[in-house]
Design a protein around this motif. Sequence first.
Motif, mmCIF file in Angstrom:
data_model
loop_
_atom_site.group_PDB
_atom_site.id
_atom_site.type_symbol
_atom_site.label_atom_id
_atom_site.label_comp_id
_atom_site.label_asym_id
_atom_site.label_seq_id
_atom_site.Cartn_x
_atom_site.Cartn_y
_atom_site.Cartn_z
ATOM 1 N N ASP A 1 5.497 4.028 1.165
ATOM 2 C CA ASP A 1 5.087 2.668 0.827
ATOM 3 C C ASP A 1 5.199 1.779 2.054
ATOM 4 O O ASP A 1 6.220 1.784 2.758
ATOM 5 C CB ASP A 1 5.967 2.101 -0.290
ATOM 6 C CG ASP A 1 5.635 2.698 -1.652
ATOM 7 O OD1 ASP A 1 4.510 3.218 -1.798
ATOM 8 O OD2 ASP A 1 6.492 2.668 -2.551
ATOM 9 N N VAL B 1 1.252 -4.904 3.086
ATOM 10 C CA VAL B 1 -0.187 -5.141 2.937
ATOM 11 C C VAL B 1 -0.895 -5.056 4.281
ATOM 12 O O VAL B 1 -2.000 -4.526 4.391
ATOM 13 C CB VAL B 1 -0.425 -6.525 2.293
ATOM 14 C CG1 VAL B 1 -1.925 -6.847 2.260
ATOM 15 C CG2 VAL B 1 0.160 -6.564 0.896
ATOM 16 N N GLY C 1 -3.655 1.775 -3.311
ATOM 17 C CA GLY C 1 -3.260 0.384 -3.518
ATOM 18 C C GLY C 1 -3.952 -0.585 -2.610
ATOM 19 O O GLY C 1 -4.646 -0.233 -1.674
ATOM 20 N N LEU D 1 -5.025 6.477 1.357
ATOM 21 C CA LEU D 1 -4.393 5.177 1.242
ATOM 22 C C LEU D 1 -4.581 4.692 -0.197
ATOM 23 O O LEU D 1 -5.703 4.612 -0.690
ATOM 24 C CB LEU D 1 -5.011 4.172 2.208
ATOM 25 C CG LEU D 1 -4.396 2.753 2.170
ATOM 26 C CD1 LEU D 1 -2.977 2.791 2.724
ATOM 27 C CD2 LEU D 1 -5.262 1.759 2.925
ATOM 28 N N HIS E 1 0.847 -1.189 0.000
ATOM 29 C CA HIS E 1 0.000 0.000 0.000
ATOM 30 C C HIS E 1 0.887 1.245 0.000
ATOM 31 O O HIS E 1 2.073 1.186 0.342
ATOM 32 C CB HIS E 1 -0.918 0.029 1.228
ATOM 33 C CG HIS E 1 -1.967 -1.046 1.218
ATOM 34 N ND1 HIS E 1 -3.018 -1.039 0.343
ATOM 35 C CD2 HIS E 1 -2.117 -2.154 1.995
ATOM 36 C CE1 HIS E 1 -3.786 -2.095 0.567
ATOM 37 N NE2 HIS E 1 -3.258 -2.792 1.576
ATOM 38 N N ARG E 2 0.290 2.356 -0.370
ATOM 39 C CA ARG E 2 1.001 3.636 -0.351
ATOM 40 C C ARG E 2 0.149 4.666 0.379
ATOM 41 O O ARG E 2 -1.055 4.794 0.112
ATOM 42 C CB ARG E 2 1.303 4.105 -1.776
ATOM 43 C CG ARG E 2 1.923 5.492 -1.866
ATOM 44 C CD ARG E 2 2.409 5.788 -3.272
ATOM 45 N NE ARG E 2 3.538 4.920 -3.607
ATOM 46 C CZ ARG E 2 4.114 4.886 -4.817
ATOM 47 N NH1 ARG E 2 3.662 5.646 -5.787
ATOM 48 N NH2 ARG E 2 5.136 4.085 -5.033
#
Length: 398
Positions: free
Chosen positions: A372, A375, A398, A396, A328-329
């Motif tokens: 970054d 998960v 991704g 958030l 995720h970013r």
Amino acid sequence: MRALLLENVHQDAATILRTAGIEVETVDRALDHQALIAALDGVQLLGIRSKTEVTEAVFDEAPDLLAIGAFCIGTNQVDLAAARERGVAVFNAPFSNTRSVVELALAEIIALTRRLIPKNTGMHAGVWDKSAEAAHEVRGRRLGIVGYGNIGAQLSVLAEALGMSVYFYDTADKLALGNARRCGSLDELLAVADVVTLHVDGRAGNSGMFGAEQFARMRPGSLFLNLSRGFVVDHGALRAQVESGHLAGAAVDVFPHEPAGRGDEFRSELRDLPNVILTPHIAGSTEEAQQDIGRYVAGKLRDYQFDGGTAMSVNLPYLSLPPRPGGHRIAHLHRNVPGVLAKINSLLAEHKVNIDGQLLDTRGDYGYVLTDIGVDYPAAVLDSLAAMPETVRVRLLG
């Protein structure tokens, strides 16, 4: 995810966004204040051209809005400060239609110099006038360019290739291309140029910059073009100079008040003048330019939505962090004060979130950081970041 594209934005823009999984609605004209607010309900991405005004009041009523794409050069139709304060990124297309504008300027300079407009009008009226009176070559004539940015500079090069002598004036320190000569003041340029063409930006300080005083200082029999912004020229003063014969002709593509859509009535003090070319804000409207603009700006909107990239944004810090699959970013826009990055990383550490990659940039009073992470993360971490007093917007991805 929903996008709204107004004002006949090129169809490639909608294709790019739909391919990315975004629902797209298109409208073929500008929307006024109330209609825009209603249309933005639940919309995250907005695409406009030059007619739709996005004011602070619009932002107040559009909390879902994340980014605006101006499918044109100018962004003065958007309240950039209000957008930044609400964490809305704004993108434009500063280079895509440069060639189209330059080609139209050159075509109009040649048409006016050869007096093609009155010749064409006479022929349609059944009048055969083969006289060479007042018709000239552009070779050897002096072109004065006011505003030496991307358009002005490229026009300079091509005009010189046609044999024109080029002079330019710009408030910024710009490098002269070819044999172009820089003028120390606008008055100096007006005194020497046979053709004066405006290519200035839409900043408020340029409003009314060219009026009766400037026209009076132009050389008798010279030509005037404005393909930049409508509000920079006093059209009443321009009409008077053409009617008096002080100016031999003019070409105008932009107007202080323009119709909202195709087919609407156009009103102007410049109608019905001899050797005057009026065009409906089409300097950058070629199929090639509009396609390139559509692809470029839509790509920026897509990248901002999914990767958080802000390269070439007009109002946010520039960041471009390559995608990192499988995680995720976090995109965090904040007030640019000391210690924010340390706070962000401390909060992530408290929630046992590992940082896989991170990039920060600042621009004026604002900072923007992309982080970054893996998960797995606790939902509370986003709430903690949003609760920071310095936070403007956190997302958030991704």
